[in-house]
Design a protein around this motif. Structure first.
Motif, PDB file in Angstrom:
ATOM      1  N   VAL A 237       0.836  -1.202   0.000  1.00  0.00           N
ATOM      2  CA  VAL A 237       0.000   0.000   0.000  1.00  0.00           C
ATOM      3  C   VAL A 237       0.870   1.251   0.000  1.00  0.00           C
ATOM      4  O   VAL A 237       1.723   1.434   0.872  1.00  0.00           O
ATOM      5  CB  VAL A 237      -0.937   0.024   1.218  1.00  0.00           C
ATOM      6  CG1 VAL A 237      -1.781   1.309   1.205  1.00  0.00           C
ATOM      7  CG2 VAL A 237      -1.856  -1.194   1.222  1.00  0.00           C
ATOM      8  N   SER A 238       0.635   2.129  -0.985  1.00  0.00           N
ATOM      9  CA  SER A 238       1.464   3.322  -1.131  1.00  0.00           C
ATOM     10  C   SER A 238       0.672   4.614  -0.931  1.00  0.00           C
ATOM     11  O   SER A 238       0.972   5.380  -0.038  1.00  0.00           O
ATOM     12  CB  SER A 238       2.130   3.331  -2.516  1.00  0.00           C
ATOM     13  OG  SER A 238       2.963   4.457  -2.688  1.00  0.00           O
ATOM     14  N   TYR A 239      -0.344   4.874  -1.760  1.00  0.00           N
ATOM     15  CA  TYR A 239      -1.068   6.132  -1.600  1.00  0.00           C
ATOM     16  C   TYR A 239      -2.495   6.029  -2.097  1.00  0.00           C
ATOM     17  O   TYR A 239      -2.920   5.053  -2.698  1.00  0.00           O
ATOM     18  CB  TYR A 239      -0.336   7.291  -2.273  1.00  0.00           C
ATOM     19  CG  TYR A 239      -0.298   7.280  -3.796  1.00  0.00           C
ATOM     20  CD1 TYR A 239      -1.355   7.794  -4.544  1.00  0.00           C
ATOM     21  CD2 TYR A 239       0.814   6.788  -4.483  1.00  0.00           C
ATOM     22  CE1 TYR A 239      -1.316   7.819  -5.925  1.00  0.00           C
ATOM     23  CE2 TYR A 239       0.869   6.822  -5.866  1.00  0.00           C
ATOM     24  CZ  TYR A 239      -0.201   7.334  -6.585  1.00  0.00           C
ATOM     25  OH  TYR A 239      -0.156   7.347  -7.953  1.00  0.00           O
ATOM     26  N   GLY A 240      -3.241   7.089  -1.830  1.00  0.00           N
ATOM     27  CA  GLY A 240      -4.626   7.197  -2.251  1.00  0.00           C
ATOM     28  C   GLY A 240      -5.022   8.660  -2.244  1.00  0.00           C
ATOM     29  O   GLY A 240      -4.179   9.535  -2.048  1.00  0.00           O
ATOM     30  N   PRO A 241      -6.287   8.972  -2.443  1.00  0.00           N
ATOM     31  CA  PRO A 241      -6.717  10.367  -2.566  1.00  0.00           C
ATOM     32  C   PRO A 241      -6.723  11.107  -1.237  1.00  0.00           C
ATOM     33  O   PRO A 241      -6.949  10.527  -0.179  1.00  0.00           O
ATOM     34  CB  PRO A 241      -8.137  10.245  -3.123  1.00  0.00           C
ATOM     35  CG  PRO A 241      -8.614   8.934  -2.599  1.00  0.00           C
ATOM     36  CD  PRO A 241      -7.403   8.032  -2.628  1.00  0.00           C
ATOM     37  N   ALA A 242      -6.472  12.389  -1.300  1.00  0.00           N
ATOM     38  CA  ALA A 242      -6.610  13.233  -0.122  1.00  0.00           C
ATOM     39  C   ALA A 242      -8.090  13.319   0.245  1.00  0.00           C
ATOM     40  O   ALA A 242      -8.958  13.199  -0.608  1.00  0.00           O
ATOM     41  CB  ALA A 242      -6.058  14.622  -0.416  1.00  0.00           C
ATOM     42  N   GLY A 243      -8.364  13.499   1.519  1.00  0.00           N
ATOM     43  CA  GLY A 243      -9.755  13.572   1.955  1.00  0.00           C
ATOM     44  C   GLY A 243     -10.331  12.191   2.146  1.00  0.00           C
ATOM     45  O   GLY A 243      -9.687  11.307   2.694  1.00  0.00           O
ATOM     46  N   MET A 244     -11.541  11.968   1.693  1.00  0.00           N
ATOM     47  CA  MET A 244     -12.171  10.659   1.826  1.00  0.00           C
ATOM     48  C   MET A 244     -11.389   9.633   1.006  1.00  0.00           C
ATOM     49  O   MET A 244     -11.107   9.861  -0.169  1.00  0.00           O
ATOM     50  CB  MET A 244     -13.625  10.723   1.356  1.00  0.00           C
ATOM     51  CG  MET A 244     -14.474  11.692   2.148  1.00  0.00           C
ATOM     52  SD  MET A 244     -14.662  11.252   3.900  1.00  0.00           S
ATOM     53  CE  MET A 244     -15.706   9.807   3.768  1.00  0.00           C
ATOM     54  N   CYS A 245     -11.077   8.516   1.616  1.00  0.00           N
ATOM     55  CA  CYS A 245     -10.203   7.544   0.962  1.00  0.00           C
ATOM     56  C   CYS A 245     -10.890   6.768  -0.158  1.00  0.00           C
ATOM     57  O   CYS A 245     -10.244   6.399  -1.140  1.00  0.00           O
ATOM     58  CB  CYS A 245      -9.663   6.562   2.001  1.00  0.00           C
ATOM     59  SG  CYS A 245      -8.594   7.335   3.233  1.00  0.00           S
ATOM     60  N   ASN A 246     -12.171   6.502  -0.006  1.00  0.00           N
ATOM     61  CA  ASN A 246     -12.874   5.664  -0.982  1.00  0.00           C
ATOM     62  C   ASN A 246     -13.589   6.527  -2.030  1.00  0.00           C
ATOM     63  O   ASN A 246     -14.813   6.627  -2.064  1.00  0.00           O
ATOM     64  CB  ASN A 246     -13.866   4.733  -0.277  1.00  0.00           C
ATOM     65  CG  ASN A 246     -14.804   5.453   0.665  1.00  0.00           C
ATOM     66  OD1 ASN A 246     -14.496   6.533   1.146  1.00  0.00           O
ATOM     67  ND2 ASN A 246     -15.951   4.854   0.944  1.00  0.00           N
ATOM     68  N   GLN A 247     -12.804   7.125  -2.899  1.00  0.00           N
ATOM     69  CA  GLN A 247     -13.358   7.981  -3.940  1.00  0.00           C
ATOM     70  C   GLN A 247     -13.454   7.228  -5.272  1.00  0.00           C
ATOM     71  O   GLN A 247     -12.583   6.419  -5.603  1.00  0.00           O
ATOM     72  CB  GLN A 247     -12.480   9.226  -4.116  1.00  0.00           C
ATOM     73  CG  GLN A 247     -12.460  10.141  -2.905  1.00  0.00           C
ATOM     74  CD  GLN A 247     -11.633  11.387  -3.133  1.00  0.00           C
ATOM     75  OE1 GLN A 247     -11.486  11.853  -4.271  1.00  0.00           O
ATOM     76  NE2 GLN A 247     -11.086  11.950  -2.063  1.00  0.00           N
TER      77      GLN A 247
END
Length: 271
Positions: A237-247
């Motif tokens: 696991v490296s990164y994802g969106p800022a704010g809500m994770c499940n976009q």
């Protein structure tokens, strides 16, 4: 916990210099459920002692890749001093001692030489050498890894596991979480409406349905995929969106383990 969040200045993410959940103590995979005990035996809770006072907190996940070595994300390394870390294997409930755990000191840390502290540049992978080996107490196992260069097809279902945040609201179970998550092929994930140029061929995307994702605190943990007759760790696991994770159209991005097999083998043989 999942990652630094992403990097969005001009591209839609924001940079971070430490794992999202660094100071959060309760969390989970978004859209997941309690894992069955003694299932994901290679899962690691990487814990950090911020003040070097013997009080460790979960900061990231990881995978056991040999009796002496743990694989995690480079961005999980907040200090190159191994005394600040411990790896907990055989863990299930972070806040309850169940007798299955092994609390292991870290002896050395090796971060990929290509890591630049910029998630979009890739190479978000590190290996920790333990001071003493993991022993087989029936609750741990060495992870199987993919073949060099192996690429999963679009839509292939894997499982993400970890103790990462459910996001910024809601339930905070203490036990290991798991969730099925579908791979998004690079040709799709690299489209402008997805991650665009922020995702490289040395990364794996999974999720993006707006329901299931990793989140803060899952960083460094495994993307578990059943291939070639065995469960294998295909991603970190490296990164994802800022704010809500499940976009929607912003899947969790993993370091593609198959792209680093030569480096992993070299380090684990010499470290």
């Amino acid at each position: 916990m999942i990652w630094l969040v992403a990097l969005l200045s001009c591209a839609g993410l924001i940079g971070a210099e430490e794992p999202f959940n660094h100071k959060v103590h309760n969390d989970r995979v978004i859209g997941g459920s309690n894992a069955q005990p003694n299932t994901w035996k290679w899962q690691v809770s990487l814990q950090y002692d911020s003040y070097n006072d013997g009080k460790f907190s979960h900061v990231c996940g990881g995978s056991i890749i040999s009796s002496y070595h743990i694989m995690t994300a480079a961005h999980c390394i907040l200090s190159m001093n191994p005394a600040y870390y411990r790896a907990v294997v055989g863990e299930y409930n972070l806040y309850k001692y169940e007798g299955t755990e092994q609390f292991l000191k870290v002896d050395r840390i090796v971060v990929h030489p290509g890591w630049t502290d910029q998630l979009e540049k890739g190479n978000d992978i590190a290996i920790l050498k333990l001071a003493s080996p993991v022993y087989n107490n029936g609750y741990v196992s060495v992870a199987n890894l993919p073949y060099p260069g192996q690429t999963l097809p679009n839509g292939f279902t894997c499982h993400i596991t970890g103790w990462g945040l459910i996001d910024f609201v809601g339930g905070v179970p203490d036990v290991l979480q798991e969730a099925p998550i579908d791979v998004v092929g690079h040709s799709i994930c690299s489209q402008p409406t997805w991650w665009g140029s922020l995702v490289l061929e040395t990364m794996v995307c999974a999720g993006g349905d707006g329901i299931i994702s990793g989140c803060q605190g899952d960083s460094g943990g495994p993307l578990n995929c059943y291939t070639d007759g065995a469960w294998r760790v295909h991603g970190v696991v490296s990164y994802g969106p800022a704010g809500m994770c499940n976009q929607v159209t912003k899947p969790t991005v993993f370091t593609k383990v198959s792209s680093f097999m030569d480096w992993i083998y070299s380090v684990s043989q010499t470290l």
